[in-house]
Design a protein around this motif. Structure first.
Motif, PDB file in Angstrom:
ATOM      1  N   GLN A  39       0.529  -1.291  -0.118  1.00  0.00           N
ATOM      2  CA  GLN A  39      -0.163   0.058  -0.366  1.00  0.00           C
ATOM      3  C   GLN A  39       0.658   1.590   0.017  1.00  0.00           C
ATOM      4  O   GLN A  39      -0.106   2.253  -0.424  1.00  0.00           O
ATOM      5  CB  GLN A  39      -0.519  -0.112   1.102  1.00  0.00           C
ATOM      6  CG  GLN A  39       0.034   0.094   2.215  1.00  0.00           C
ATOM      7  CD  GLN A  39      -1.454   0.055   3.278  1.00  0.00           C
ATOM      8  OE1 GLN A  39      -2.421  -0.488   3.311  1.00  0.00           O
ATOM      9  NE2 GLN A  39      -0.931  -0.234   4.964  1.00  0.00           N
ATOM     10  N   ASP A  40       2.327   1.086   0.419  1.00  0.00           N
ATOM     11  CA  ASP A  40       3.417   2.130   0.709  1.00  0.00           C
ATOM     12  C   ASP A  40       3.228   2.512  -1.217  1.00  0.00           C
ATOM     13  O   ASP A  40       3.753   4.247  -0.996  1.00  0.00           O
ATOM     14  CB  ASP A  40       4.348   1.700   1.414  1.00  0.00           C
ATOM     15  CG  ASP A  40       5.462   1.206   0.464  1.00  0.00           C
ATOM     16  OD1 ASP A  40       4.755   0.342   0.001  1.00  0.00           O
ATOM     17  OD2 ASP A  40       6.088   0.793   0.122  1.00  0.00           O
ATOM     18  N   ILE A  41       3.417   2.188  -2.197  1.00  0.00           N
ATOM     19  CA  ILE A  41       3.637   2.169  -3.348  1.00  0.00           C
ATOM     20  C   ILE A  41       2.152   2.220  -4.349  1.00  0.00           C
ATOM     21  O   ILE A  41       2.326   3.002  -5.456  1.00  0.00           O
ATOM     22  CB  ILE A  41       4.524   0.937  -3.690  1.00  0.00           C
ATOM     23  CG1 ILE A  41       4.086  -0.138  -4.508  1.00  0.00           C
ATOM     24  CG2 ILE A  41       5.840   1.293  -3.434  1.00  0.00           C
ATOM     25  CD1 ILE A  41       4.893  -1.131  -4.789  1.00  0.00           C
ATOM     26  N   PRO A  58      -1.936   2.556  -3.989  1.00  0.00           N
ATOM     27  CA  PRO A  58      -3.269   2.624  -2.830  1.00  0.00           C
ATOM     28  C   PRO A  58      -4.391   1.400  -3.824  1.00  0.00           C
ATOM     29  O   PRO A  58      -4.017   0.896  -4.879  1.00  0.00           O
ATOM     30  CB  PRO A  58      -3.523   3.575  -3.855  1.00  0.00           C
ATOM     31  CG  PRO A  58      -3.514   4.494  -5.084  1.00  0.00           C
ATOM     32  CD  PRO A  58      -1.991   3.705  -4.709  1.00  0.00           C
ATOM     33  N   ASN A  59      -4.983   0.468  -2.507  1.00  0.00           N
ATOM     34  CA  ASN A  59      -6.165  -0.544  -3.115  1.00  0.00           C
ATOM     35  C   ASN A  59      -7.390   0.074  -2.715  1.00  0.00           C
ATOM     36  O   ASN A  59      -7.350   0.289  -1.634  1.00  0.00           O
ATOM     37  CB  ASN A  59      -4.797  -1.899  -2.331  1.00  0.00           C
ATOM     38  CG  ASN A  59      -4.756  -1.760  -1.292  1.00  0.00           C
ATOM     39  OD1 ASN A  59      -6.042  -1.316  -0.153  1.00  0.00           O
ATOM     40  ND2 ASN A  59      -3.539  -2.316  -0.570  1.00  0.00           N
ATOM     41  N   TRP A  60      -7.834  -0.642  -2.647  1.00  0.00           N
ATOM     42  CA  TRP A  60      -9.468  -0.965  -2.825  1.00  0.00           C
ATOM     43  C   TRP A  60      -9.938  -1.152  -1.028  1.00  0.00           C
ATOM     44  O   TRP A  60     -10.613  -0.401  -0.053  1.00  0.00           O
ATOM     45  CB  TRP A  60     -10.406  -1.242  -3.339  1.00  0.00           C
ATOM     46  CG  TRP A  60     -10.099  -3.165  -2.881  1.00  0.00           C
ATOM     47  CD1 TRP A  60      -9.141  -3.411  -2.962  1.00  0.00           C
ATOM     48  CD2 TRP A  60     -11.263  -3.636  -2.858  1.00  0.00           C
ATOM     49  NE1 TRP A  60      -9.618  -5.079  -2.484  1.00  0.00           N
ATOM     50  CE2 TRP A  60     -11.244  -5.821  -2.291  1.00  0.00           C
ATOM     51  CE3 TRP A  60     -12.591  -3.321  -2.003  1.00  0.00           C
ATOM     52  CZ2 TRP A  60     -11.461  -6.193  -1.872  1.00  0.00           C
ATOM     53  CZ3 TRP A  60     -13.691  -4.512  -1.693  1.00  0.00           C
ATOM     54  CH2 TRP A  60     -12.887  -6.179  -1.499  1.00  0.00           C
ATOM     55  N   LEU A  61      -9.531  -1.882  -0.373  1.00  0.00           N
ATOM     56  CA  LEU A  61      -9.122  -2.679   0.911  1.00  0.00           C
ATOM     57  C   LEU A  61      -9.402  -1.724   2.391  1.00  0.00           C
ATOM     58  O   LEU A  61      -8.686  -0.639   2.471  1.00  0.00           O
ATOM     59  CB  LEU A  61      -8.193  -3.512   0.909  1.00  0.00           C
ATOM     60  CG  LEU A  61      -8.309  -4.536   2.475  1.00  0.00           C
ATOM     61  CD1 LEU A  61      -9.375  -5.147   2.125  1.00  0.00           C
ATOM     62  CD2 LEU A  61      -7.289  -5.346   2.647  1.00  0.00           C
ATOM     63  N   ILE A  62     -10.761  -2.216   2.910  1.00  0.00           N
ATOM     64  CA  ILE A  62     -10.654  -1.484   4.345  1.00  0.00           C
ATOM     65  C   ILE A  62     -10.532  -2.055   6.009  1.00  0.00           C
ATOM     66  O   ILE A  62     -10.015  -1.710   6.076  1.00  0.00           O
ATOM     67  CB  ILE A  62     -12.183  -0.704   4.202  1.00  0.00           C
ATOM     68  CG1 ILE A  62     -12.514   0.123   3.332  1.00  0.00           C
ATOM     69  CG2 ILE A  62     -12.102   0.039   5.684  1.00  0.00           C
ATOM     70  CD1 ILE A  62     -14.144   0.646   2.725  1.00  0.00           C
ATOM     71  N   ALA A  63     -11.322  -3.519   4.862  1.00  0.00           N
ATOM     72  CA  ALA A  63     -11.190  -4.310   6.761  1.00  0.00           C
ATOM     73  C   ALA A  63     -11.063  -5.945   5.652  1.00  0.00           C
ATOM     74  O   ALA A  63     -11.599  -5.711   4.985  1.00  0.00           O
ATOM     75  CB  ALA A  63     -12.065  -3.722   8.086  1.00  0.00           C
TER      76      ALA A  63
END
Length: 317
Positions: free
Chosen positions: A72-74, A76-81
């Motif tokens: 996620q540092d490189i 962005p993604n869709w995931l919340i939980a």
């Protein structure tokens, strides 16, 4: 094999629709959230096989979750939980209608094309003089169309994607950049585990705010192929098959039993023993890819467990 989940019929609060993919079932909650349930269905050659594989959904969901965190540092993604071992909750996105396949080695579909004398794939030239499982000089991106259920994904070139307006050039440049960055990170993580990330696919979507994000799964055995690094060079030198971690063992079994997803072909009988062996292989994949012990979730009442955990999560929002 009753302790598998192969289809779901949940009715969550504010549910707008359900999309059923080959393996995942995606519930739209109020046009804001997606609840993605990873089932135990097994698909190969774009066909869903008739029996589920115990723990497969949990394995895919937990590997994908871990790699979303590690990248996620490189990108962005869709995931919340992840409120349940089989469930991911994330932002509603509009998916791009292409899958971004990237290959570091001449394996799988690319190797089959190469062996048939086709030295180009998706408009990308493959070097001369390669043998199966050789490393490409540089990773190549070989996109496919995102097929509707029951249809086959089709190879497509970058030029065709742009010419047909499937993705704008501005967005496609971002997809390529993200694909290469994710593959590089995946390659580095695999090396730490004594593995080679051979090839993989990524799917992307746009949030309501117009942000391009990684969606679906990442670096799982269903979307990726891994080799064991130890002995790779020796096996290549001797022309031996590579020891690999991927769903390819299922494809090989199907091919050996006369099935490649073509019209008129019958899916071979999947005995309980075979299903158990596939489940064990998926657990082996999990433990090698993540470098940690797989903890089996309670699957006595898997539907009820998932429903309770998702309802508890949604009621807390």
């Amino acid at each position: 094999m009753s302790n598998t989940i192969t289809t779901t019929n949940f009715n969550f609060p504010n549910q707008k629709s359900v999309y059923r993919g080959k393996v995942r079932e995606v519930y739209n909650i109020n046009d804001e959230l997606l609840v993605m349930v990873a089932t135990d269905r097994l698909s190969a050659f774009d066909v869903v096989l008739p029996k589920g594989i115990p723990y497969k959904g949990q394995i895919l969901n937990q590997i994908a979750t871990k790699f979303m965190e590690l990248t996620q540092d490189i990108v962005p993604n869709w995931l919340i939980a992840t409120p349940d071992p089989n469930v991911a909750v994330g932002h509603l996105c509009e998916p791009f209608k292409v899958e971004m396949v990237i290959r570091g080695y001449l394996s799988g579909h690319a190797a089959r094309e190469y062996a048939a004398g086709r030295k180009q794939i998706c408009g990308v030239a493959m070097a001369e003089g390669l043998k199966e499982n050789d490393k490409f000089p540089e990773p190549i991106i070989t996109p496919t169309t995102k097929a509707d259920n029951g249809s086959h994904d089709e190879d497509i070139s970058r030029e065709d994607i742009l010419a047909k307006g499937i993705v704008s050039e501005e967005d496609y440049l971002v997809l390529e950049k993200y694909t290469r960055a994710l593959f590089q990170r995946g390659t580095e993580i695999a090396a730490q585990r004594g593995l080679i990330l051979v090839d993989t696919k990524y799917e992307f979507g746009k949030t309501k705010d117009g942000v391009i994000v990684l969606i679906d799964e990442i670096h799982t055995p269903d979307s990726s192929r891994y080799f064991y690094a130890e002995g790779y060079a020796e096996r290549q030198e001797k022309g031996e098959e590579q020891k690999q971690l991927s769903k390819e063992f299922v494809r090989r079994w199907l091919i050996e039993n006369g099935f490649q997803g073509q019209e008129g072909q019958q899916i071979p009988n999947m005995t309980d023993e075979y299903i158990d062996s596939v489940s064990e292989r998926y657990i082996e994949l999990y433990e090698n890819i993540l470098g940690e012990k797989f903890v089996k979730a309670d699957i006595d009442n898997i539907d009820q467990r998932i429903e309770k955990n998702v309802l508890d999560y949604l009621s807390s929002k």
